[in-house]
Scaffold this active site. Sequence first.
Site, PDB file in Angstrom:
ATOM      1  N   PHE A   1       0.804  -1.236   0.000  1.00  7.94           N
ATOM      2  CA  PHE A   1       0.000   0.000   0.000  1.00  7.94           C
ATOM      3  C   PHE A   1       0.833   1.281   0.000  1.00  7.94           C
ATOM      4  O   PHE A   1       0.332   2.352  -0.308  1.00  7.94           O
ATOM      5  CB  PHE A   1      -0.962   0.025   1.209  1.00  7.94           C
ATOM      6  CG  PHE A   1      -0.311   0.423   2.517  1.00  7.94           C
ATOM      7  CD1 PHE A   1      -0.035   1.761   2.803  1.00  7.94           C
ATOM      8  CD2 PHE A   1       0.029  -0.529   3.466  1.00  7.94           C
ATOM      9  CE1 PHE A   1       0.574   2.133   3.997  1.00  7.94           C
ATOM     10  CE2 PHE A   1       0.645  -0.167   4.660  1.00  7.94           C
ATOM     11  CZ  PHE A   1       0.915   1.168   4.917  1.00  7.94           C
TER      12      PHE A   1
ATOM     13  N   LYS B   1      -1.108  -7.409  -9.434  1.00  9.05           N
ATOM     14  CA  LYS B   1      -2.121  -7.439  -8.364  1.00  9.05           C
ATOM     15  C   LYS B   1      -1.677  -6.381  -7.354  1.00  9.05           C
ATOM     16  O   LYS B   1      -0.867  -6.634  -6.468  1.00  9.05           O
ATOM     17  CB  LYS B   1      -2.149  -8.831  -7.715  1.00  9.05           C
ATOM     18  CG  LYS B   1      -3.422  -9.195  -6.970  1.00  9.05           C
ATOM     19  CD  LYS B   1      -3.783  -8.315  -5.800  1.00  9.05           C
ATOM     20  CE  LYS B   1      -2.993  -8.527  -4.544  1.00  9.05           C
ATOM     21  NZ  LYS B   1      -3.340  -7.534  -3.491  1.00  9.05           N
TER      22      LYS B   1
ATOM     23  N   GLU C   1      -4.977  -3.841  -2.438  1.00 11.84           N
ATOM     24  CA  GLU C   1      -6.414  -3.514  -2.494  1.00 11.84           C
ATOM     25  C   GLU C   1      -6.705  -2.215  -1.743  1.00 11.84           C
ATOM     26  O   GLU C   1      -7.785  -1.649  -1.887  1.00 11.84           O
ATOM     27  CB  GLU C   1      -7.258  -4.679  -1.940  1.00 11.84           C
ATOM     28  CG  GLU C   1      -7.085  -4.991  -0.450  1.00 11.84           C
ATOM     29  CD  GLU C   1      -5.851  -5.839  -0.132  1.00 11.84           C
ATOM     30  OE1 GLU C   1      -4.900  -5.865  -0.929  1.00 11.84           O
ATOM     31  OE2 GLU C   1      -5.844  -6.456   0.957  1.00 11.84           O
TER      32      GLU C   1
ATOM     33  N   SER D   1       4.845  -7.040   3.672  1.00 15.56           N
ATOM     34  CA  SER D   1       5.373  -7.333   5.006  1.00 15.56           C
ATOM     35  C   SER D   1       6.149  -8.658   4.988  1.00 15.56           C
ATOM     36  O   SER D   1       5.902  -9.529   4.150  1.00 15.56           O
ATOM     37  CB  SER D   1       4.210  -7.401   5.989  1.00 15.56           C
ATOM     38  OG  SER D   1       3.302  -8.394   5.552  1.00 15.56           O
TER      39      SER D   1
ATOM     40  N   CYS E   1       9.614   1.467   3.489  1.00 17.83           N
ATOM     41  CA  CYS E   1      10.487   0.344   3.893  1.00 17.83           C
ATOM     42  C   CYS E   1      11.893   0.850   4.154  1.00 17.83           C
ATOM     43  O   CYS E   1      12.707   0.146   4.728  1.00 17.83           O
ATOM     44  CB  CYS E   1      10.499  -0.737   2.826  1.00 17.83           C
ATOM     45  SG  CYS E   1      11.351  -0.222   1.345  1.00 17.83           S
TER      46      CYS E   1
ATOM     47  N   GLU F   1       8.736  -4.173  13.151  1.00 14.31           N
ATOM     48  CA  GLU F   1       8.480  -3.033  12.263  1.00 14.31           C
ATOM     49  C   GLU F   1       7.182  -2.358  12.702  1.00 14.31           C
ATOM     50  O   GLU F   1       6.155  -3.023  12.831  1.00 14.31           O
ATOM     51  CB  GLU F   1       8.342  -3.530  10.818  1.00 14.31           C
ATOM     52  CG  GLU F   1       8.084  -2.409   9.830  1.00 14.31           C
ATOM     53  CD  GLU F   1       7.936  -2.914   8.399  1.00 14.31           C
ATOM     54  OE1 GLU F   1       7.259  -3.947   8.186  1.00 14.31           O
ATOM     55  OE2 GLU F   1       8.490  -2.272   7.496  1.00 14.31           O
TER      56      GLU F   1
HETATM   57  P1  NAD Z   1       1.100  -6.641   3.202  1.00  8.14           P
HETATM   58  O1  NAD Z   1       2.077  -7.753   3.348  1.00  8.14           O
HETATM   59  O2  NAD Z   1      -0.034  -6.553   4.133  1.00  8.14           O
HETATM   60  O3  NAD Z   1       0.436  -6.680   1.727  1.00  8.14           O
HETATM   61  C1  NAD Z   1       1.239  -6.715   0.571  1.00  8.14           C
HETATM   62  C2  NAD Z   1       0.468  -7.441  -0.527  1.00  8.14           C
HETATM   63  O4  NAD Z   1       0.215  -8.790  -0.118  1.00  8.14           O
HETATM   64  C3  NAD Z   1      -0.888  -6.810  -0.834  1.00  8.14           C
HETATM   65  O5  NAD Z   1      -1.060  -6.794  -2.237  1.00  8.14           O
HETATM   66  C4  NAD Z   1      -1.884  -7.740  -0.133  1.00  8.14           C
HETATM   67  O6  NAD Z   1      -3.102  -7.842  -0.825  1.00  8.14           O
HETATM   68  C5  NAD Z   1      -1.177  -9.077  -0.122  1.00  8.14           C
HETATM   69  N1  NAD Z   1      -1.444  -9.857   1.105  1.00  8.14           N
HETATM   70  C6  NAD Z   1      -1.654  -9.373   2.363  1.00  8.14           C
HETATM   71  N2  NAD Z   1      -1.830 -10.385   3.240  1.00  8.14           N
HETATM   72  C7  NAD Z   1      -1.727 -11.525   2.527  1.00  8.14           C
HETATM   73  C8  NAD Z   1      -1.795 -12.909   2.880  1.00  8.14           C
HETATM   74  N3  NAD Z   1      -2.003 -13.302   4.125  1.00  8.14           N
HETATM   75  N4  NAD Z   1      -1.657 -13.825   1.895  1.00  8.14           N
HETATM   76  C9  NAD Z   1      -1.422 -13.448   0.623  1.00  8.14           C
HETATM   77  N5  NAD Z   1      -1.336 -12.141   0.244  1.00  8.14           N
HETATM   78  C10 NAD Z   1      -1.481 -11.197   1.178  1.00  8.14           C
HETATM   79  O7  NAD Z   1       1.955  -5.280   3.181  1.00  8.14           O
HETATM   80  P2  NAD Z   1       1.385  -3.793   3.181  1.00  8.14           P
HETATM   81  O8  NAD Z   1       0.852  -3.500   4.526  1.00  8.14           O
HETATM   82  O9  NAD Z   1       0.546  -3.549   1.993  1.00  8.14           O
HETATM   83  O10 NAD Z   1       2.738  -2.966   2.951  1.00  8.14           O
HETATM   84  C11 NAD Z   1       3.608  -2.589   3.974  1.00  8.14           C
HETATM   85  C12 NAD Z   1       4.776  -3.542   4.074  1.00  8.14           C
HETATM   86  O11 NAD Z   1       5.494  -3.572   2.844  1.00  8.14           O
HETATM   87  C13 NAD Z   1       5.787  -3.112   5.123  1.00  8.14           C
HETATM   88  O12 NAD Z   1       6.201  -4.242   5.834  1.00  8.14           O
HETATM   89  C14 NAD Z   1       6.930  -2.542   4.299  1.00  8.14           C
HETATM   90  O13 NAD Z   1       8.198  -2.577   4.927  1.00  8.14           O
HETATM   91  C15 NAD Z   1       6.887  -3.433   3.106  1.00  8.14           C
HETATM   92  N6  NAD Z   1       7.567  -2.833   1.953  1.00  8.14           N
HETATM   93  C16 NAD Z   1       8.786  -3.331   1.635  1.00  8.14           C
HETATM   94  C17 NAD Z   1       9.494  -2.770   0.587  1.00  8.14           C
HETATM   95  C18 NAD Z   1      10.859  -3.291   0.252  1.00  8.14           C
HETATM   96  O14 NAD Z   1      11.442  -2.823  -0.714  1.00  8.14           O
HETATM   97  N7  NAD Z   1      11.403  -4.228   0.995  1.00  8.14           N
HETATM   98  C19 NAD Z   1       8.936  -1.714  -0.144  1.00  8.14           C
HETATM   99  C20 NAD Z   1       7.672  -1.244   0.207  1.00  8.14           C
HETATM  100  C21 NAD Z   1       6.993  -1.811   1.278  1.00  8.14           C
END
Ligand code: NAD
Length: 481
Positions: A149, A173, A176, A226, A281, A382
């Site tokens: 997000f 994808k 959402e 995450s 991140c 985090e």
């Molecule tokens: P998230 O893990 O909740 O969601 C990321 C994606 O995974 C979304 O598209 C979501 O629909 C999907 N998703 C969520 N839960 C899922 C599950 N149980 N099973 C399958 N798919 C699932 O992450 P977020 O809250 O959208 O984003 C924030 C996180 O992203 C933070 O931890 C941040 O550090 C990380 N991030 C990392 C980088 C990097 O370069 N390492 C860059 C940007 C963000």
Amino acid sequence: MKTLRNYIGGEWVAPSSAEYLDLTNPATGEQLGKVPLSGVRDVDAAVAAAQAAYLKWREVPPVVRARYLFKLKFLMEEQFEDLAATVTRENGKTLAEARGSVRRGIENVEHACGIPTLMMGKTLEDVAAGIDCEYVRQPLGVFAAITPFNFPAMVPCWFWPYAIATGNTFILKPSEQVPFSPTRIIELAHEAGIPAGVLNLVHGAKDVVNALLAHPGISGLSFVGSSPVAKYVYQEDGKYGKRVQALGGAKNHVIVMPDADMDRAVANISESLFGCAGQRCLAGSVVVAAGKAYEPFRERLLSAAKDLRLGYGLEPGVTMGPVVSAKHKEKVLSYVEAGRKDGATLLLDGRATKVEKHPRGHFVGPTVFDGVQPDMTIGKEEIFGPVASVTHVSNLDEGIELVHRSGFANATSIFTQSGKAAREFRYRVGVSMIGVNIGVAAPMAFFPFGGTKGSFFGDLKAHGQDSIEFYTDKKVVISRW
Ligand code: NAD
């Protein structure tokens, strides 16, 4: 109010299910629209369209594939302000931050325009007498990306421009929670004439991710989000024998040496801790002040944090936006409570901060802890919000030791005027993205992006030359005539 659709085979189509998620502006609470929560049938349709397009697309000369991206870059420049405002409306970051992120997204499209040279192979004559050997890079089929997000326009651009430039076809994808900016970019890709089925968009959540993981028609998958989900995606994809790169979460430490230029250090670090409301991140999370740096840095950081102006990012003068949702705000506040219970000292408490004009916004004011230990919940997990901690060490060795105690290894920075200390730090520290007098060490499109340890699962990172490796097979041909 907009009801979004999927983009499959060059057309905007309704999802197979009737399930939708309502979305609101995180700063104002205003309704933005609905995003479909698609399912297996939508993924099947997108894979079929991408597979059908693949055989023709891989035969389009790389220089011609690049021309579609040149056209798209032009359209993204034309729509730059609109894209940035869309990011602010759905994600909450300030307009300046949103502009920066859109610029970084466009830079990936620009970099992928160089595909005719980026994708070249290599040749060596006479590997044995009269025998020549060469390798060429070939696309592999259909790739997909699942994105988070916090950077709705930029992070998807880390992947699909390179995937399609190398001759693969693609399914995105997006999160959402922030589907509007990626949808707008796909609309522009459509306008740029990218052929039907080459780039597809399937909105949704977990079900779409699981369908993408299991689908035999997908050759590889990129994930950003995450750490627990990154690890899950990596393990599942491995089971199916696909290529995978999974970028996870972070807990970034920033070291301040006593000889640092304090004015610059405070300004840079404050931006790193509180920029994008801490939802990067690459955001600094723990400031590790060495020796005499501790007292002056702590006082000046508090004063910089108090100067931030919270509000709606599209309004002038606002320097910090809300966090993305009510649910995420609850999570951030629960970390503040955990820090207090574990015995850390709360120097600045942003929990009750309100923005009068926007009572429905998910605002959390800048929050600063002192005395955080690495084994406390807020010392190791985090938070992904504007919650920072300041901690004290005697010297650089102790600082590096503290960095190494973290389960994450995404980014870290040092602020110093000593070349020796900077060299020592960059040489020894086991973290992948390093800033020297830089608070947010974000590699540009032509360098690799990604961490190690709990911050990254895979080997080839995002963008840079790694993405050309990720999206192609190196086919070796040995010839004798
Ligand atoms: P998230 O893990 O909740 O969601 C990321 C994606 O995974 C979304 O598209 C979501 O629909 C999907 N998703 C969520 N839960 C899922 C599950 N149980 N099973 C399958 N798919 C699932 O992450 P977020 O809250 O959208 O984003 C924030 C996180 O992203 C933070 O931890 C941040 O550090 C990380 N991030 C990392 C980088 C990097 O370069 N390492 C860059 C940007 C963000």
